[in-house]
Design a protein around this motif. Structure first.
Motif, mmCIF file in Angstrom:
data_model
loop_
_atom_site.group_PDB
_atom_site.id
_atom_site.type_symbol
_atom_site.label_atom_id
_atom_site.label_comp_id
_atom_site.label_asym_id
_atom_site.label_seq_id
_atom_site.Cartn_x
_atom_site.Cartn_y
_atom_site.Cartn_z
ATOM 1 N N GLY A 48 17.105 -28.233 51.191
ATOM 2 C CA GLY A 48 17.804 -27.037 51.651
ATOM 3 C C GLY A 48 17.733 -25.941 50.617
ATOM 4 O O GLY A 48 16.815 -25.889 49.814
ATOM 5 N N SER A 49 18.733 -25.097 50.601
ATOM 6 C CA SER A 49 18.737 -23.973 49.661
ATOM 7 C C SER A 49 19.531 -24.325 48.403
ATOM 8 O O SER A 49 20.475 -25.111 48.443
ATOM 9 N N PHE A 50 19.126 -23.723 47.313
ATOM 10 C CA PHE A 50 19.806 -23.919 46.039
ATOM 11 C C PHE A 50 21.304 -23.614 46.166
ATOM 12 O O PHE A 50 22.145 -24.383 45.713
ATOM 13 N N THR A 51 21.615 -22.489 46.802
ATOM 14 C CA THR A 51 23.005 -22.047 46.910
ATOM 15 C C THR A 51 23.870 -23.075 47.627
ATOM 16 O O THR A 51 24.956 -23.421 47.168
ATOM 17 N N ASP A 52 23.394 -23.579 48.756
ATOM 18 C CA ASP A 52 24.171 -24.565 49.522
ATOM 19 C C ASP A 52 24.348 -25.869 48.748
ATOM 20 O O ASP A 52 25.439 -26.441 48.707
ATOM 21 N N CYS A 53 23.276 -26.334 48.130
ATOM 22 C CA CYS A 53 23.352 -27.591 47.384
ATOM 23 C C CYS A 53 24.257 -27.459 46.154
ATOM 24 O O CYS A 53 25.045 -28.361 45.861
ATOM 25 N N ALA A 54 24.153 -26.332 45.461
ATOM 26 C CA ALA A 54 25.011 -26.104 44.294
ATOM 27 C C ALA A 54 26.478 -26.059 44.699
ATOM 28 O O ALA A 54 27.345 -26.601 43.999
ATOM 29 N N ARG A 55 26.759 -25.457 45.837
ATOM 30 C CA ARG A 55 28.133 -25.389 46.339
ATOM 31 C C ARG A 55 28.661 -26.798 46.645
ATOM 32 O O ARG A 55 29.780 -27.143 46.272
ATOM 33 N N LEU A 56 27.853 -27.624 47.286
ATOM 34 C CA LEU A 56 28.270 -28.993 47.604
ATOM 35 C C LEU A 56 28.496 -29.822 46.340
ATOM 36 O O LEU A 56 29.441 -30.612 46.276
ATOM 37 N N LEU A 57 27.641 -29.635 45.345
ATOM 38 C CA LEU A 57 27.834 -30.345 44.069
ATOM 39 C C LEU A 57 29.166 -29.957 43.443
ATOM 40 O O LEU A 57 29.920 -30.818 42.978
ATOM 41 N N ALA A 58 29.452 -28.662 43.434
ATOM 42 C CA ALA A 58 30.697 -28.174 42.835
ATOM 43 C C ALA A 58 31.911 -28.650 43.625
ATOM 44 O O ALA A 58 32.884 -29.142 43.045
ATOM 45 N N GLN A 59 31.853 -28.533 44.941
ATOM 46 C CA GLN A 59 32.991 -28.941 45.777
ATOM 47 C C GLN A 59 33.286 -30.434 45.661
ATOM 48 O O GLN A 59 34.433 -30.845 45.752
ATOM 49 N N GLY A 60 32.239 -31.231 45.459
ATOM 50 C CA GLY A 60 32.421 -32.675 45.347
ATOM 51 C C GLY A 60 32.832 -33.133 43.958
ATOM 52 O O GLY A 60 33.035 -34.328 43.726
ATOM 53 N N GLY A 61 32.940 -32.191 43.013
ATOM 54 C CA GLY A 61 33.340 -32.558 41.656
ATOM 55 C C GLY A 61 32.244 -33.264 40.866
ATOM 56 O O GLY A 61 32.536 -34.035 39.955
ATOM 57 N N TRP A 62 30.989 -32.979 41.167
ATOM 58 C CA TRP A 62 29.863 -33.657 40.524
ATOM 59 C C TRP A 62 29.384 -32.981 39.245
ATOM 60 O O TRP A 62 28.784 -33.635 38.388
ATOM 61 N N VAL A 63 29.585 -31.681 39.093
ATOM 62 C CA VAL A 63 28.925 -30.914 38.033
ATOM 63 C C VAL A 63 29.282 -31.418 36.633
ATOM 64 O O VAL A 63 28.398 -31.790 35.850
ATOM 65 N N ASP A 64 30.546 -31.450 36.288
ATOM 66 C CA ASP A 64 30.939 -31.885 34.936
ATOM 67 C C ASP A 64 30.627 -33.359 34.683
ATOM 68 O O ASP A 64 30.110 -33.695 33.610
ATOM 69 N N PRO A 65 30.887 -34.260 35.636
ATOM 70 C CA PRO A 65 30.509 -35.659 35.402
ATOM 71 C C PRO A 65 28.999 -35.850 35.229
ATOM 72 O O PRO A 65 28.576 -36.663 34.403
ATOM 73 N N LEU A 66 28.192 -35.102 35.967
ATOM 74 C CA LEU A 66 26.737 -35.189 35.791
ATOM 75 C C LEU A 66 26.326 -34.745 34.393
ATOM 76 O O LEU A 66 25.521 -35.403 33.729
ATOM 77 N N LYS A 67 26.886 -33.628 33.954
ATOM 78 C CA LYS A 67 26.582 -33.145 32.604
ATOM 79 C C LYS A 67 26.986 -34.173 31.554
ATOM 80 O O LYS A 67 26.260 -34.417 30.595
ATOM 81 N N ALA A 68 28.141 -34.787 31.738
ATOM 82 C CA ALA A 68 28.610 -35.795 30.783
ATOM 83 C C ALA A 68 27.687 -37.007 30.750
ATOM 84 O O ALA A 68 27.378 -37.529 29.678
ATOM 85 N N GLU A 69 27.241 -37.445 31.914
ATOM 86 C CA GLU A 69 26.343 -38.607 31.964
ATOM 87 C C GLU A 69 25.075 -38.357 31.163
ATOM 88 O O GLU A 69 24.594 -39.235 30.456
ATOM 89 N N VAL A 70 24.543 -37.151 31.278
ATOM 90 C CA VAL A 70 23.295 -36.824 30.600
ATOM 91 C C VAL A 70 23.525 -36.478 29.134
ATOM 92 O O VAL A 70 22.881 -37.028 28.242
ATOM 93 N N GLU A 71 24.454 -35.572 28.865
ATOM 94 C CA GLU A 71 24.640 -35.063 27.508
ATOM 95 C C GLU A 71 25.401 -36.019 26.598
ATOM 96 O O GLU A 71 25.043 -36.187 25.440
ATOM 97 N N GLU A 72 26.454 -36.638 27.101
ATOM 98 C CA GLU A 72 27.279 -37.497 26.261
ATOM 99 C C GLU A 72 26.809 -38.944 26.234
ATOM 100 O O GLU A 72 26.883 -39.610 25.207
ATOM 101 N N PHE A 73 26.333 -39.436 27.377
ATOM 102 C CA PHE A 73 25.968 -40.847 27.474
ATOM 103 C C PHE A 73 24.460 -41.079 27.466
ATOM 104 O O PHE A 73 24.013 -42.219 27.488
ATOM 105 N N GLY A 74 23.678 -40.004 27.484
ATOM 106 C CA GLY A 74 22.223 -40.136 27.433
ATOM 107 C C GLY A 74 21.615 -40.782 28.663
ATOM 108 O O GLY A 74 20.531 -41.355 28.587
ATOM 109 N N ARG A 75 22.303 -40.677 29.793
ATOM 110 C CA ARG A 75 21.803 -41.281 31.027
ATOM 111 C C ARG A 75 20.613 -40.467 31.546
ATOM 112 O O ARG A 75 20.715 -39.261 31.749
ATOM 113 N N PRO A 76 19.462 -41.105 31.764
ATOM 114 C CA PRO A 76 18.313 -40.390 32.326
ATOM 115 C C PRO A 76 18.633 -39.891 33.733
ATOM 116 O O PRO A 76 19.253 -40.593 34.532
ATOM 117 N N LEU A 77 18.199 -38.669 34.034
ATOM 118 C CA LEU A 77 18.451 -38.045 35.327
ATOM 119 C C LEU A 77 17.162 -37.401 35.823
ATOM 120 O O LEU A 77 16.542 -36.610 35.117
#
Length: 99
Positions: A48-77
């Motif tokens: 789909g579109s970047f805007t719609d997908c970004a909105r769904l990520l934010a609404q679902g509370g995924w953004v900060d946990p995703l960043k933490a998984e990659v930046e703090e825990f080194g989880r490959p993404l």
């Protein structure tokens, strides 16, 4: 290897899960941000579109946990299609005046 496929409401989940099974990986559909940490690596699909997908990520509370998984825990993404675009800081697709 447990591969978490993030289900934030959009994406070609069936295709991604089937491809992982074909590779003898253990795909796990991740429906809640808190469950990401249970996997060895993560895939962020998108259709789909970047805007719609970004909105769904934010609404679902995924953004900060995703960043933490990659930046703090080194989880490959791995981002697939729009999921790859979502790894950027911003996108212009769907923005007023773009096109």
């Amino acid at each position: 290897m447990k591969v978490g496929v993030i289900d934030y409401g959009v994406g070609n989940l069936g295709s991604v899960l089937r491809a992982l099974e074909e590779l003898n990986a253990a795909p796990v559909l991740v429906n809640r941000p808190v469950d990401m940490h249970l996997n060895d690596c993560l895939i962020l699909p998108g259709v789909g579109s970047f805007t719609d997908c970004a909105r769904l990520l934010a609404q679902g509370g995924w953004v900060d946990p995703l960043k933490a998984e990659v930046e703090e825990f080194g989880r490959p993404l791995l981002g697939i299609c729009v999921g790859m675009q979502l790894l950027a800081d911003f996108g212009l697709e769907g923005a007023a005046g773009s096109g």
